[in-house]
Design a protein around this motif. Structure first.
Motif: not given
Length: 414
Positions: A392-401
């Protein structure tokens, strides 16, 4: 498949711009469309970089060097795989050659080096490089990627290795550059999320002269994942075999580890190795049924990741230029059209998410022999794979690169 008017208008709005309806009239009087190709023609990445140029030249030649009624001029620059050189060459293309768009560069660290320059100059760019955050936490509005992020193809292979191949412990080895680090991180995440353990991670320098010391320190594991670019996968595997490890540990690989550009130089040691990529010369996609045989006839080997990357970008650019009726001088409209593209290509269908990254098929391949040559035979397709996998986009982007530090390596053995 073209671009719908609804999709085009939506894309323009996404850039905060008003829709531009371009009159349908000949634009030959405006001069040629100037395309700048940033590639690598010297150094360890050169085999792929040369293929990028060859395929793009072929794409344009097939169209008599015309797009939407306008002549096309292609200018190529050798970045040598050096970030500072990539930036210098990009500046020359934009400020000296007045290109309407850029295709490339090849390496993630090169794309990161020109990120701010593309924003400043508002230069539409069709990237080959997999620099993840340019379409994630820090999206560049002048950038589209029709290939994949570093991890986009590694995600499904990590899941497959754990669930289908039943590997429990894996070693990863990759070039110590953003591309290698991000790819390994994506593979590690899905592999471990599905019950596996990465017990050792190695990151040799991109230009390491010899892999003997790395092969000599490999721990006991079910398999090793190769995250190399250019000719490095071939060089590592050769020493891996020389050390007698091919029969003791399975080998799997990322997008470019056993690319067709280097597979032609290999022998039976490559047979049976599973890799993941968004392309194979063996794909039955209709455009590829023309491209792959023509490339093989011209250059006596199959096209791979690097050749297909610019051929795919050529198709995306062609569709966008048609959508703006050849008016490439209107950079915001061209950029919006690029992001609204939905087109069939040699890799299969291509469309983009709202951050400019491709949503497309990922293929698992196995090296087999066909008509006397080694090929990457496709045996499994993951359709419409997002850069965010299933997180999921939001969960993925909540983590560091993805990096050497994320996700953390919890199962490394001393």
């Amino acid at each position: 498949m073209g671009i719908s008017r609804r999709g085009f208008v939506t894309g323009v709005a996404g850039l905060g711009l008003s829709p531009v309806i371009v009159p349908r009239r000949a634009r030959a009087d405006q001069g040629p469309i100037r395309i700048g190709l940033l590639t690598v023609k010297t150094g360890p990445l050169a085999s792929g970089g040369i293929d990028m140029e060859r395929a793009l030249v072929m794409f344009l030649k097939d169209r008599d060097n015309m797009l939407s009624g306008r002549k096309v001029e292609l200018m190529t620059a050798d970045t040598a795989g050096v970030p500072a050189t990539a930036r210098t060459k990009a500046q020359e293309m934009v400020e000296k050659n007045n290109v309407h768009c850029l295709i490339g560069p090849l390496a993630a660290f090169e794309a990161l080096a020109i990120d701010d320059y593309l924003r400043q100059t508002q230069t539409p760019t069709l990237s080959v490089a997999a620099a993840e955050d340019m379409t994630q936490r820090h999206p560049n509005p002048w950038f589209v990627r029709a290939t994949s992020t570093s991890s986009q193809c590694a995600h499904p292979l990590g899941e497959y290795a754990a669930k289908e191949l039943k590997y429990k412990k894996i070693i990863t080895i990759a070039d110590d550059i953003a591309y290698g680090q991000e790819m390994v991180a994506g593979f590690q995440r899905t592999f471990e999320d599905n019950g596996g353990e990465v017990i050792q991670r190695l990151f040799p320098p991109l230009t390491v002269p010899d892999y003997g010391s790395y092969v000599g320190q490999l721990k006991k594991a079910d398999a090793i994942f190769l995250g190399f670019a250019g000719s490095n996968g071939f060089r590592f595997l050769r020493q891996f075999v020389e050390f007698g490890l091919k029969d003791k540990m399975q080998v799997i690989g990322g997008m470019t580890a056993l690319d067709e550009a280097v597979l032609r130089n290999m022998g039976d040691e490559a047979l049976g190795i599973v890799t993941t990529c968004w392309y194979s010369a063996e794909l039955d996609a209709k455009p590829n049924q023309v491209f792959a045989p023509a490339f093989r006839k011209e250059f006596s080997y199959d096209p791979g990741f690097y050749a297909a990357s610019t051929y795919v970008n050529g198709a995306v650019l062609e569709a966008a230029i048609k959508a703006v009726n050849g008016n490439v001088e209107d950079k915001p409209a061209l950029m919006a059209a690029l992001r609204a593209t939905n087109v069939d290509t040699v890799r299969g269908p291509v469309k983009f998410d709202d951050l400019g990254n491709v949503v497309g098929n990922v293929y698992l391949r196995k090296v087999t022999r066909k008509d006397g040559r080694l090929v990457n035979s496709v045996f499994k397709t993951y359709p419409d794979v997002s850069q965010f996998w299933t997180y999921g986009k939001e969960a993925f982007l909540a983590n560091p690169v993805y990096s050497r530090d994320f996700p953390p390596a919890k199962h490394l053995e001393p």
